[in-house]
Write a protein that holds these residues in place. Structure first.
Motif, PDB file in Angstrom:
ATOM      1  N   UNK A  90      32.805  39.691  24.576  1.00 45.41           N
ATOM      2  CA  UNK A  90      33.993  38.951  24.117  1.00 45.41           C
ATOM      3  C   UNK A  90      34.028  38.846  26.323  1.00 45.41           C
ATOM      4  N   UNK A  91      34.656  37.201  25.519  1.00 40.48           N
ATOM      5  CA  UNK A  91      35.129  36.852  26.638  1.00 40.48           C
ATOM      6  C   UNK A  91      34.425  34.984  27.182  1.00 40.48           C
ATOM      7  N   UNK A  92      34.301  34.314  28.209  1.00 43.51           N
ATOM      8  CA  UNK A  92      33.918  33.498  28.519  1.00 43.51           C
ATOM      9  C   UNK A  92      32.301  32.996  28.862  1.00 43.51           C
ATOM     10  N   UNK A  93      31.804  32.284  27.836  1.00 37.56           N
ATOM     11  CA  UNK A  93      31.120  32.571  26.851  1.00 37.56           C
ATOM     12  C   UNK A  93      29.629  32.284  27.720  1.00 37.56           C
ATOM     13  N   UNK A  94      29.698  31.388  29.005  1.00 37.59           N
ATOM     14  CA  UNK A  94      29.456  31.082  29.741  1.00 37.59           C
ATOM     15  C   UNK A  94      28.667  32.376  31.681  1.00 37.59           C
ATOM     16  N   UNK A  95      29.422  33.761  31.159  1.00 37.07           N
ATOM     17  CA  UNK A  95      29.311  34.785  31.439  1.00 37.07           C
ATOM     18  C   UNK A  95      28.698  35.529  31.570  1.00 37.07           C
ATOM     19  N   UNK A  96      28.369  35.641  30.208  1.00 38.85           N
ATOM     20  CA  UNK A  96      27.947  36.741  29.198  1.00 38.85           C
ATOM     21  C   UNK A  96      26.656  36.883  30.325  1.00 38.85           C
ATOM     22  N   UNK A  97      25.721  37.901  31.422  1.00 39.91           N
ATOM     23  CA  UNK A  97      24.561  38.308  31.801  1.00 39.91           C
ATOM     24  C   UNK A  97      23.760  37.565  30.967  1.00 39.91           C
ATOM     25  N   UNK A  98      23.829  38.240  29.800  1.00 44.73           N
ATOM     26  CA  UNK A  98      22.598  38.225  28.172  1.00 44.73           C
ATOM     27  C   UNK A  98      22.690  36.957  27.833  1.00 44.73           C
ATOM     28  N   UNK A  99      23.264  35.916  28.681  1.00 39.73           N
ATOM     29  CA  UNK A  99      23.436  34.948  27.001  1.00 39.73           C
ATOM     30  C   UNK A  99      21.977  33.619  27.614  1.00 39.73           C
ATOM     31  N   UNK A 100      21.971  32.853  26.745  1.00 42.22           N
ATOM     32  CA  UNK A 100      20.769  31.792  27.135  1.00 42.22           C
ATOM     33  C   UNK A 100      21.112  30.539  26.502  1.00 42.22           C
ATOM     34  N   UNK A 101      20.568  29.561  26.950  1.00 40.39           N
ATOM     35  CA  UNK A 101      20.773  28.437  25.616  1.00 40.39           C
ATOM     36  C   UNK A 101      19.542  27.986  24.863  1.00 40.39           C
ATOM     37  N   UNK A 102      19.731  27.571  23.874  1.00 41.08           N
ATOM     38  CA  UNK A 102      18.639  27.033  23.252  1.00 41.08           C
ATOM     39  C   UNK A 102      17.265  26.768  23.716  1.00 41.08           C
ATOM     40  N   UNK A 103      16.048  26.909  23.614  1.00 41.40           N
ATOM     41  CA  UNK A 103      14.920  26.144  23.706  1.00 41.40           C
ATOM     42  C   UNK A 103      14.823  27.766  25.381  1.00 41.40           C
ATOM     43  N   UNK A 104      15.256  28.581  26.258  1.00 42.75           N
ATOM     44  CA  UNK A 104      14.759  29.584  26.074  1.00 42.75           C
ATOM     45  C   UNK A 104      14.284  30.865  25.906  1.00 42.75           C
ATOM     46  N   UNK A 105      15.474  31.206  25.035  1.00 44.51           N
ATOM     47  CA  UNK A 105      14.879  31.825  23.969  1.00 44.51           C
ATOM     48  C   UNK A 105      14.384  31.821  22.155  1.00 44.51           C
ATOM     49  N   UNK A 106      15.403  31.232  22.116  1.00 44.36           N
ATOM     50  CA  UNK A 106      15.463  30.147  20.208  1.00 44.36           C
ATOM     51  C   UNK A 106      15.154  29.321  20.825  1.00 44.36           C
ATOM     52  N   UNK A 107      14.258  29.021  18.912  1.00 42.97           N
ATOM     53  CA  UNK A 107      13.976  27.148  19.188  1.00 42.97           C
ATOM     54  C   UNK A 107      14.754  26.082  19.138  1.00 42.97           C
ATOM     55  N   UNK A 108      14.478  25.255  19.706  1.00 43.21           N
ATOM     56  CA  UNK A 108      14.997  24.083  19.726  1.00 43.21           C
ATOM     57  C   UNK A 108      15.359  22.740  19.168  1.00 43.21           C
ATOM     58  N   UNK A 109      15.934  22.031  18.956  1.00 45.99           N
ATOM     59  CA  UNK A 109      16.855  21.237  17.862  1.00 45.99           C
ATOM     60  C   UNK A 109      15.789  19.798  17.476  1.00 45.99           C
ATOM     61  N   UNK A 110      15.219  19.130  18.556  1.00 44.74           N
ATOM     62  CA  UNK A 110      13.934  18.610  18.584  1.00 44.74           C
ATOM     63  C   UNK A 110      12.954  18.802  16.938  1.00 44.74           C
ATOM     64  N   UNK A 111      13.366  19.351  16.257  1.00 39.68           N
ATOM     65  CA  UNK A 111      13.532  19.393  14.582  1.00 39.68           C
ATOM     66  C   UNK A 111      13.395  18.929  13.598  1.00 39.68           C
ATOM     67  N   UNK A 112      13.036  19.161  12.715  1.00 40.08           N
ATOM     68  CA  UNK A 112      13.875  18.820  10.995  1.00 40.08           C
ATOM     69  C   UNK A 112      15.571  19.818  10.763  1.00 40.08           C
ATOM     70  N   UNK A 113      15.092  20.730  11.156  1.00 41.25           N
ATOM     71  CA  UNK A 113      16.659  22.197  11.346  1.00 41.25           C
ATOM     72  C   UNK A 113      15.513  23.367  12.561  1.00 41.25           C
TER      73      UNK A 113
END
Length: 321
Positions: A90-113
């Motif tokens: 809950x709160x500011x998305x960017x202050x979550x200490x466990x946040x990640x960007x796409x491609x750090x943990x989850x697969x990214x967007x350079x793909x069909x899906x």
């Protein structure tokens, strides 16, 4: 499915790890949605991923691409929000200490899906093409937060953008001009300065040049190479907002100038899902279009990566499907 991915980290020769080929289609977890990608844009973050920065070795192979736009299974047109939060945050998305960007943990967007949490698929305004919308999630959202959330500057004041042609820089110029700021920009070449003027800069200067007067705020993504000029360019009480350090993270802090002139130094990273929605609405209201410097089919992604690695940017680099 077809994808462009990093096969392994390679700090010395990152493009040697870039592969275009087949990857498994993603499964869709509960609470997530599948997006058929129509366009995706390139960021410096993708080069850092190839180098192995910000990602664990066991996460490879990793499909690259933090940003994109496409359609849900029901045809809804969406823009990707790149910040993935821990469940229940809950709160500011960017202050979550466990946040990640796409491609750090989850697969990214350079793909069909790609699959993302349902909240990370934000409705796309009809006034933006898929290519234009694909530039929003990192560069434009970063610029929006720097200017409107972090800086505290008011329309009518003077802002300086260090660097004329990158994605964040061109977004800052266009947003600042539309919002009523006097926009000054530095650039290393006549071509880059001309680009800045074409997207809204009132005046441009060579990198490191003495300005006609000091400014109310400076927006920094360059870092070490421009930091001294940034601090010298500020009025007493001025603000510098930093969201990157492409030339190096370790300049002299010049603390004597900082405390004597009571300067404010603020860090800014990405933005929230709500800020992305506000940004999209603002662009739709103002009719602002992002600067796209190079548009290529995803099958020719290597050319775009090489251009970014060489610093040959003139706005965003976009890959289409």
């Amino acid at each position: 499915m077809f994808a462009v991915y990093a096969k392994e980290p390679n700090a010395e020769s990152p493009l040697d790890s870039l592969v275009a080929g087949e990857r498994p289609e993603p499964e869709v977890p509960d609470g997530w949605v599948r997006v058929t990608v129509k366009a995706a844009s390139l960021n410096m973050h993708d080069l850092w991923t190839l180098r192995g920065v910000g990602i664990k070795a066991d996460q490879f192979p990793m499909i690259l691409g933090c940003d994109g736009a496409g359609t849900l299974d029901d045809g809804t047109e969406v823009v990707l929000h790149s910040v993935v939060n821990a469940p229940g945050w809950q709160g500011d998305d960017t202050l979550d200490p466990k946040r990640t960007l796409l491609t750090e943990k989850h697969q990214g967007s350079f793909a069909d899906q790609i699959v993302v949490p349902a909240r990370n698929a934000v409705p796309k305004p009809a006034g933006l093409s898929f290519s234009e919308a694909s530039t929003m999630g990192t560069a434009w959202l970063t610029a929006y937060r720097m200017l409107f959330v972090k800086s505290g500057l008011r329309p009518g004041q003077t802002m300086l953008v260090q660097g004329a042609s990158g994605g964040v820089s061109t977004a800052l110029i266009a947003l600042g001009r539309a919002a009523g700021f006097r926009v000054w920009v530095t650039g290393r070449s006549e071509e880059k300065r001309a680009l800045a003027e074409s997207v809204g800069a009132h005046q441009t200067f060579e990198s490191g040049a003495r300005l006609p007067e000091r400014v109310d705020g400076v927006f920094e993504t360059v870092g070490k190479a421009t930091w001294g000029h940034t601090l010298k360019s500020l009025k007493p009480g001025g603000v510098v907002v930093v969201s990157g350090s492409t030339s190096g993270p370790d300049p002299s802090a010049d603390l004597q100038r900082v405390f004597f002139l009571q300067l404010r130094v603020l860090g800014s990273t990405m933005g929230t899902r709500d800020e992305l929605a506000d940004l999209l609405a603002y662009l739709d209201l103002k009719g602002i279009k992002p600067q796209i410097g190079l548009e290529l089919p995803l099958t020719e992604a290597r050319e775009g990566f090489a251009a970014m690695a060489a610093g040959e940017t003139a706005g965003k680099i976009v890959f289409t499907r």
